[in-house]
Design an enzyme around this catalytic site. Sequence first.
Site, PDB file in Angstrom:
ATOM      1  N   ARG A 148     -18.099  40.499 -50.934  1.00 15.75           N
ATOM      2  CA  ARG A 148     -18.807  40.126 -52.162  1.00 15.75           C
ATOM      3  C   ARG A 148     -18.071  40.603 -53.412  1.00 15.75           C
ATOM      4  NH1 ARG A 148     -25.186  40.783 -50.423  1.00 15.75           N
ATOM      5  NH2 ARG A 148     -25.471  38.574 -49.985  1.00 15.75           N
ATOM      6  N   LYS A 183     -34.982  37.597 -37.345  1.00 17.72           N
ATOM      7  CA  LYS A 183     -36.395  37.210 -37.444  1.00 17.72           C
ATOM      8  C   LYS A 183     -36.577  35.737 -37.748  1.00 17.72           C
ATOM      9  CE  LYS A 183     -38.485  41.463 -39.140  1.00 17.72           C
ATOM     10  NZ  LYS A 183     -39.115  41.976 -40.371  1.00 17.72           N
ATOM     11  N   GLY A 189     -25.564  37.193 -45.332  1.00 13.56           N
ATOM     12  CA  GLY A 189     -24.748  38.384 -45.505  1.00 13.56           C
ATOM     13  C   GLY A 189     -24.148  38.868 -44.195  1.00 13.56           C
TER      14      GLY A 189
HETATM   15  P1  ADP Z   1     -27.827  36.861 -42.129  1.00 18.52           P
HETATM   16  O1  ADP Z   1     -27.681  38.126 -42.947  1.00 18.52           O
HETATM   17  O2  ADP Z   1     -26.506  36.287 -41.750  1.00 18.52           O
HETATM   18  O3  ADP Z   1     -28.764  35.884 -42.763  1.00 18.52           O
HETATM   19  P2  ADP Z   1     -29.939  38.012 -40.562  1.00 18.52           P
HETATM   20  O4  ADP Z   1     -30.065  39.108 -41.575  1.00 18.52           O
HETATM   21  O5  ADP Z   1     -31.003  37.023 -40.455  1.00 18.52           O
HETATM   22  O6  ADP Z   1     -28.522  37.277 -40.752  1.00 18.52           O
HETATM   23  O7  ADP Z   1     -29.788  38.654 -39.113  1.00 18.52           O
HETATM   24  C1  ADP Z   1     -28.717  39.493 -38.783  1.00 18.52           C
HETATM   25  C2  ADP Z   1     -29.084  40.444 -37.689  1.00 18.52           C
HETATM   26  O8  ADP Z   1     -29.639  39.759 -36.579  1.00 18.52           O
HETATM   27  C3  ADP Z   1     -27.872  41.167 -37.172  1.00 18.52           C
HETATM   28  O9  ADP Z   1     -27.958  42.529 -37.584  1.00 18.52           O
HETATM   29  C4  ADP Z   1     -27.967  41.008 -35.668  1.00 18.52           C
HETATM   30  O10 ADP Z   1     -27.706  42.205 -34.969  1.00 18.52           O
HETATM   31  C5  ADP Z   1     -29.397  40.577 -35.465  1.00 18.52           C
HETATM   32  N1  ADP Z   1     -29.597  39.880 -34.191  1.00 18.52           N
HETATM   33  C6  ADP Z   1     -28.927  38.828 -33.703  1.00 18.52           C
HETATM   34  N2  ADP Z   1     -29.328  38.541 -32.447  1.00 18.52           N
HETATM   35  C7  ADP Z   1     -30.265  39.447 -32.130  1.00 18.52           C
HETATM   36  C8  ADP Z   1     -31.054  39.707 -30.954  1.00 18.52           C
HETATM   37  N3  ADP Z   1     -30.926  38.945 -29.874  1.00 18.52           N
HETATM   38  N4  ADP Z   1     -31.914  40.738 -30.994  1.00 18.52           N
HETATM   39  C9  ADP Z   1     -32.018  41.513 -32.083  1.00 18.52           C
HETATM   40  N5  ADP Z   1     -31.319  41.338 -33.211  1.00 18.52           N
HETATM   41  C10 ADP Z   1     -30.438  40.312 -33.236  1.00 18.52           C
HETATM   42 MG    MG Z   2     -28.984  39.833 -43.211  1.00 14.00          MG
END
Ligand code: ADP
Ligand code: MG
Length: 422
Positions: free
Chosen positions: A34, A204, A377
């Site tokens: 960033r 989530k 992110g």
């Molecule tokens: P972004 O920041 O790219 O939008 P999110 O913040 O929604 O992504 O989610 C990222 C997190 O999701 C990561 O820290 C990752 O570890 C977690 N994650 C991915 N798959 C799983 C899973 N099966 N169980 C728990 N957490 C998960």
């Molecule tokens: Mg995130």
Amino acid sequence: MKRAEDLDVAGRTVLVRSDFNVPLDGTTITDDGRIRAGLPTIGELLARDASVLVCAHLGRPKGDGYAARAAGGPSLRPVADRLAELLGRPVTLASDVAGESARVIASTLAPGEVAMCENVRFEAAETSKDDAVRGELAGRLAALADVYVGDGFGAMHRKHASVYDAPLLMPHAAGQLVLAEVAVLRQLTTSPARPYVVVLGGAKVSDKLAVIGNFVGLGRGGGVRASLGRGGGVRASTADRLLIAGGMAYTFLAAQGHRVGDSILQADQIPQVTEALADADKAGVEVVLPVDHVVADRFAADAEPEVVHGPDIPDGRMGLDIGPATRDLFARKLADARTVFWNGPPGVFEFPAFAAGTLAVAEAISHVTGLTVVGGGDSAAAVRHLNLPADAFTHISTGGGASLEYLEGRELPGLRALEAGS
Ligand code: ADP
Ligand code: MG
């Protein structure tokens, strides 16, 4: 929207609102993407003999008053130091946001010099719901400079003092990063080349239900939402295929009656997910869910990875990544795509034993011919660590929530403020 390059900045002080909310391990920046993304705008302003005062937030300071928040941190010190390294010139960090220290520093900045205000979220007013409270802080920020450049795309969905109120008080324009991000999001929302494949992961499902509703074409309440015009607000184009992985996949699998063991599950979201699946079916959007998993008995980097064949996960095990059959399936479903939007890692990529799904999706997307956009992110940080070629994706967005809200068709307050009066 006025561009920063159209503003007269020589000899003037420019307040640049950047999004330098980088991940930290203690005081070590683990991904400076960033900060790098903000360099073109700052560099260009300096080249035109502006004095640049950067305003940014970092983390979530807690506490009632300014003193408690400032004492608890995080300070922007590591960001100011990294920015100085990347710019190759000193960056002075004020000891406050818009108080005595910032005023003295701003008023003595010479053309070509850079300074930063401290973490703007040390001021509780930054995020206040009360217009007058935000307005008071915005007034103090505006008094520090002559013109405002909004370049913090990742914060544009927040109606915050430094994002929304301050630009309304002074001549303002959008920086290069904001213009680039908006240009890409416009491409995704205006007749994307098809097949248009969307990959969603992350922890989530509740964070992403609204955008899922748009991708499946109907959404709750049905009907096409009117184009909102200003500040973004164009409805997302319906996807042809939606590949769902990561933690959110377990709520989808549970909604279909599968067992998910101890996986992260948002049981209260099952009705909404069921509705989204029905909407997708009606709209002819293909939803692809994991068909196997990499599981463990606990959420830890040193947990023993095990492959579970089939969509069901036994009790005592949690799904932490998509399995090998799902990696192949997703790669096939991406192979003929002409447009891809990917948000959210398909597994817990932070643990190397559970990063194969994220790598496989990144590689499959890197082979796509067409527009490929990574948002979020964590997803952006994940792909930067994979050392794929620089041209593996058309665009790695700095905006997680901001990109999603744009694609949901919501108006972004920061963009609306930058568009006002220009
Ligand atoms: P972004 O920041 O790219 O939008 P999110 O913040 O929604 O992504 O989610 C990222 C997190 O999701 C990561 O820290 C990752 O570890 C977690 N994650 C991915 N798959 C799983 C899973 N099966 N169980 C728990 N957490 C998960
Ligand atoms: Mg995130």
